[in-house]
Design an enzyme around this catalytic site. Structure first.
Site, PDB file in Angstrom:
ATOM      1  N   GLU A 170       0.749  -1.262  -0.086  1.00 13.32           N
ATOM      2  CA  GLU A 170       0.012  -0.108  -0.021  1.00 13.32           C
ATOM      3  C   GLU A 170       0.866   1.314  -0.147  1.00 13.32           C
ATOM      4  O   GLU A 170       0.433   2.521   0.241  1.00 13.32           O
ATOM      5  CB  GLU A 170      -0.934  -0.021   1.120  1.00 13.32           C
ATOM      6  N   TYR A 187     -12.901  16.501  20.380  1.00 11.63           N
ATOM      7  CA  TYR A 187     -11.548  16.111  19.983  1.00 11.63           C
ATOM      8  C   TYR A 187     -11.328  15.515  18.527  1.00 11.63           C
ATOM      9  O   TYR A 187     -10.540  15.419  17.955  1.00 11.63           O
ATOM     10  CB  TYR A 187     -10.902  15.314  21.152  1.00 11.63           C
TER      11      TYR A 187
END
Length: 448
Positions: free
Chosen positions: A83, A129
Site C-alpha cells: 500500500e 477532539y
C-alpha cells in the site's frame, strides 16, 4: 525468494527512528494487529520512508523501513508495503502533510462495513477532539488490497480531507507530523467505537458551527535563533526528528551569539534562542527571554583543524600548541564568535599575538575550517563542533586543558513567542536525551 537488502548505513536516521516509534505505538495502543497497518513519512528531500511489506509494527526497526520515491517506486531497503502507492498518493494530494498512518483498527473497520453511511462524512462529529484532530471522514469505495485504482480514489478525496475511511478496509490519516497522525487515528478509532455504541439511540452531535470552530489547522513554524556551535547536531538529526514527530517547521537563523544579539537589538524576536549562557541570562533579565524557561544545553571547547590529507600537528601541550601556531603559514579564526574572542585573548596571554595575527586569516563569521579546505590557512581554530561542520577538514583535537576555554550554551523561549505551544515543544525537544546525545556526537559536552 529474493529481497532487496537494507542499506548498510540507512539514510534519514532521525526520520527512521520517528517512524519506528509511531509504528510501535500503534501496536501498543491496539490499533493494529498481526502484520497489518503501515506508517510513512515524507523526508526533507521529498522521498518517503514506509514500513515494509508484512512488517510486524510491534517489532519493526530502523532497517526494516523501505525508501520509495514520490510515486511509491521502490528505491532502497526491503520491499515496501503493497500500500506504499496509497501513502504516496495521499502525500501528493496534501503537500502540507509529512506523515500517513493506515490501520485496520476494529471499530473504524466495522464502521467501514456498515450500510447507509454518508459517503462525504462517514462518522458524525460526536466529540470536540474528533472534530479537532480528524475533521471530516469521506468514505472511499472498496478496492481489493494492492489494487492501484485505490491511489486515484484516495488521492482525490485527500485533496479536501486529511482522514479517509476505506470501505471494508480501515482508516487512513495524513498529518503534518507523526504525532498528530497517531493522535488522529486513535481519536478516529475511539469515535468509531462511540458511534457503534450509540447506534439505535437518540444522541446529539456537534453543530456545524461548533465543528467549524475546531477544524484542524496546520501548526505555525517556530523561529529559532541559534549559535553556530550546535548547527551540525541540529542539521544532522535534532530538527529532523522534531519536525517528523510534531509536524512543526523550524525557521532557523544560525550566527555567532554576538551577531544574534545585534539582530535582537535591532528588533528581531525569536521564539527560541540558543546561545552563550551569559548573554541569554542578560536577555532574560531584560525581559526579552522568558527567565523561567532558561535551560543549560551544552558546553564546547576550542580545537584545531588542518587541511584534508595533511598530517596532524602536535597540540598536546601548551608549548606544542605555541609551536604549531607560530610555525603555521596562516591560522584561521573568527573574531566575532565566542571561540575567536577567547583565542585572541589567549594569543595575548601567550605573548604571540603579533606574530600569529600578522599572517592570520580572520574570518568575519562562519566556519573557519573552510579556510583550510580552500588553501587560505594551514590551521583553523574554532569550537570543536564548528570545526566538525566542515567534513573535509581534519580535526586534530582540543586545546590542552591548561589553556582550554569552554563556552557554556543555554536555550530559552522568547518572551513574545508567537506560538507558545510550538516553541515550548521545541525547547523540550532541544533538551531531551536524544538531543543531548546528538550534541555529544557533534563534539559538544553535557552542561555542567
Amino acid at each position: 525468494m529474493t529481497t532487496t537488502p537494507a542499506p548498510a548505513h540507512p539514510s534519514h536516521a532521525a526520520g527512521r527512528t520517528a517512524v519506528v516509534a509511531t509504528a510501535r505505538a500503534l501496536a501498543a495502543r491496539g490499533l493494529v494487529h498481526g502484520r497489518t497497518g503501515n506508517v510513512s513519512l515524507r523526508t526533507g528531500d521529498g522521498r518517503i520512508l514506509v514500513t515494509a511489506t508484512g512488517a510486524d509494527l510491534s517489532a519493526v526497526g530502523p532497517r526494516d523501513l523501505s525508501l520509495v520515491d514520490a510515486d511509491g517506486g521502490h528505491l532502497d531497503g526491503p520491499p515496501p508495503s503493497k500500500e506504499a502507492f496509497l501513502h504516496a498518493a495521499v502525500l501528493r494530494a496534501r503537500p502540507e502533510a509529512r506523515a500517513v498512518v493506515h490501520t485496520h483498527s476494529p471499530h473504524a473497520t466495522a464502521v467501514s462495513c456498515l450500510d447507509g453511511l454518508d459517503p462525504d462524512d462517514a462518522l458524525p462529529p460526536l466529540t470536540a477532539y474528533y472534530a479537532l484532530r480528524v475533521g471530516r471522514l469521506p468514505l472511499v469505495p472498496y478496492f481489493a488490497p494492492g489494487d492501484r485504482r485505490l491511489a486515484a480514489a484516495a488521492g482525490e478525496r485527500a485533496r479536501t480531507d486529511a482522514a479517509l475511511l476505506l470501505r471494508h478496509h480501515g482508516p487512513v490519516v495524513a498529518a503534518p507530523g507523526l504525532d498528530a497522525a497517531l493522535d488522529a487515528v486513535e481519536e478516529l478509532e475511539q469515535t468509531a467505537r462511540i458511534f457503534l455504541l450509540l447506534r439505535g439511540t437518540d444522541h446529539a452531535r456537534l453543530t456545524e458551527e461548533q465543528r467549524g470552530a475546531l477544524r484542524p489547522r496546520p501548526p505555525r513554524p517556530v523561529a529559532l535563533f541559534s549559535a553556530l556551535a550546535v548547527k551540525k547536531a541540529l542539521d544532522d538529526t535534532v530538527l529532523e526528528a522534531f519536525t517528523s514527530t510534531t509536524g512543526i517547521d523550524v525557521d532557523g537563523v544560525y550566527e555567532p551569539t554576538n551577531v544574534l544579539l545585534r539582530q535582537i537589538e535591532g528588533g528581531a524576536r525569536p521564539d527560541v534562542l540558543v546561545g552563550v549562557t551569559g548573554a541569554l541570562e542578560k536577555l532574560a533579565a531584560s525581559g526579552v527571554l522568558s527567565a523561567p524557561s532558561l535551560r543549560p544545553l551544552a558546553r564546547v571547547g576550542i580545537g584545531v583543524a588542518v587541511p584534508p590529507g595533511a598530517p596532524a600537528v602536535d597540540i598536546a601541550t601548551t608549548g606544542a600548541l605555541v609551536r604549531a601556531l607560530t610555525s603555521a603559514r596562516s591560522v584561521a579564526y573568527s573574531r566575532t564568535g565566542a571561540s575567536g574572542v577567547a583565542f585572541a585573548a589567549l594569543l595575548q596571554r601567550l605573548g604571540i599575538a603579533d606574530e600569529v595575527n600578522s599572517r592570520a586569516t580572520v574570518v568575519e563569521k562562519g566556519f573557519t575550517a573552510l579556510a583550510v579546505t580552500d588553501g587560505r590557512a594551514d590551521l583553523a581554530v574554532q569550537q570543536l563542533s564548528e570545526l566538525r561542520f566542515v567534513p573535509r577538514a581534519r580535526v586534530v583535537g582540543p586545546f590542552p586543558e591548561e589553556v582550554q576555554h569552554y563556552t557554556d550554551l543555554s536555550v530559552a523561549l522568547g518572551a513574545d513567542a508567537v506560538d507558545r505551544a510550538g516553541a515550548g515543544a521545541l525547547l523540550r525537544h532541544l533538551t531531551s536525551a536524544p538531543a543531548l546525545a546528538a550534541y555529544r556526537a557533534a563534539g559538544l559536552e553535557d552542561p555542567r
